[in-house]
Scaffold this active site. Structure first.
Site, short mmCIF file in Angstrom:
data_model
loop_
_atom_site.label_atom_id
_atom_site.label_comp_id
_atom_site.label_asym_id
_atom_site.label_seq_id
_atom_site.Cartn_x
_atom_site.Cartn_y
_atom_site.Cartn_z
N THR A 191 0.82 -1.21 0.00
CA THR A 191 0.00 0.00 0.00
C THR A 191 0.85 1.26 0.00
OG1 THR A 191 -1.59 -1.18 1.33
CG2 THR A 191 -1.69 1.24 1.41
N ASP A 222 -7.47 -1.99 5.78
CA ASP A 222 -7.41 -0.73 6.54
C ASP A 222 -7.35 0.50 5.65
OD1 ASP A 222 -4.86 -1.66 5.63
OD2 ASP A 222 -3.89 -0.17 6.90
N1 GLY Z 1 -2.84 -2.50 3.88
C1 GLY Z 1 -3.54 -2.93 2.78
C2 GLY Z 1 -4.58 -3.91 3.05
O1 GLY Z 1 -4.51 -4.64 4.02
O2 GLY Z 1 -5.50 -4.02 2.28
#
Ligand code: GLY
Length: 331
Positions: A191, A222
């Site tokens: 991400t 998240d």
């Molecule tokens: N941090 C990205 C996800 O868990 O979708």
């Protein structure tokens, strides 16, 4: 003195609003305060992002350097990664869910606490831009799935096939075992969370991802959840997260980090406490990665993660730097 008044008063001094005789006669404490504020000015504007996404911070810095807002900076920085087909964790080219559909999550938040998000949206290449439209053009914060996609078309976004040949090939290979096992540090890019402070000292943030590769259809992590993957408080600072989103959601990680900074922790200390809380909840489980980054109102930054291998990029007057983050577990 209240911290906010202290900053206001010392900012006035640093900006030359206090008369020279007064400066000359001011006590040591005031002189130190002026120096501190002057130093903090040199740390702003600044852009900071998760991982070594140098093109994203370069773009954000270009916006900031030209006098643009932190909101434009984080959006345009995030868009660079969304458009990169070689990045298989964000935007077009992202790994699909277990059914072969690429579903994207993103959010954006501005200095006034306005925010917008899209969840599990298909066929649109720039979810962060749709999230901004949700924030600016609707009374809502989140739009999900088909509703988000329909809204994007109404706003003029084009339908795009997000599944590249490479990601399709890997998904077909994955189907042979269908084992769901997130890979730590996913080849060093997951991400993108990006935060910025502009010349006015205003803070914004954005976060965008294709989420966990081969996730259940409809799974949301998240990244588009305000408070979990991203949080901005213009009085205090901002934080964003990368890694296994379920664990970040459980601790409302980014909000936690901003609140820890509000209580006086540095960005580094706050990120470390955020990771410690996650580890305390997981009682010995170590098969996942989380990385947090944060910036405070003074432009000071920090980053921390569970496993070695996470780094974050910063771009300010002092340079464009890849900062390896310290980790809870050592190599
Ligand atoms: N941090 C990205 C996800 O868990 O979708």
């Amino acid at each position: 003195m209240q911290r906010r008044n202290f900053l206001k008063n010392s900012s006035a001094a640093a900006a030359g609003l206090l008369s020279t005789p007064l400066i000359a006669s001011c006590n040591d404490q005031t002189k130190k305060a002026v120096t501190k504020v002057e130093e903090s000015f040199s740390k702003k504007p600044i852009a900071i992002c998760t991982w070594n996404f140098e093109n994203a911070t370069a773009k954000a810095w270009e916006v900031l350097k030209n006098g643009g807002s932190s909101l434009d900076a984080v959006q345009q920085g995030a868009m660079i990664e969304e458009a990169d087909i070689n990045n298989q964790t964000v935007g077009i080219g992202g790994r699909p869910d277990r059914d072969g559909n690429v579903t994207l999550d993103a959010c954006i938040m501005d200095k006034d606490g306005n925010c917008g998000a899209v969840l599990a949206m298909q066929n649109i290449a720039s979810p962060v831009s749709v999230a901004r439209k949700v924030m600016e053009d609707t009374p809502h914060v989140m739009l999900a799935g088909l509703g988000a996609e329909k809204f994007a078309y109404e706003k003029g976004f084009k339908k795009v096939n997000l599944l590249t040949e490479q990601s399709k090939k890997e998904w077909e290979e994955w189907k042979k075992t269908s084992e769901y096992k997130p890979v730590i540090n996913i080849e060093n890019h997951d991400t993108i969370g990006i935060l910025a402070i502009d010349a006015n000292g205003d803070i914004s943030g954005a976060c965008t991802t294709s989420g966990m590769g081969y996730k259940y259809a409809g799974r949301v992590g998240d990244s588009p959840i305000i408070g979990a993957g991203l949080f901005v408080d213009n009085e205090v600072g901002a934080a964003t997260a990368t890694g296994v989103g379920e664990e970040v959601v459980r601790t409302v990680g980014s909000f936690l980090i901003v609140e820890l900074m509000r209580q006086g922790k540095t960005p580094q200390e706050a990120c470390e406490e955020g990771v410690r809380r996650i580890m305390a909840k997981n009682k010995g489980r170590t098969d996942f990665q989380i990385g947090f980054i944060a910036v405070n109102k003074n432009g000071e930054t920090g980053g921390y993660c569970i496993h070695p291998g996470f780094s974050y990029r910063t771009y300010s007057e002092t340079g464009h730097v890849d900062n390896p983050a310290d980790s809870f577990l050592k190599a």
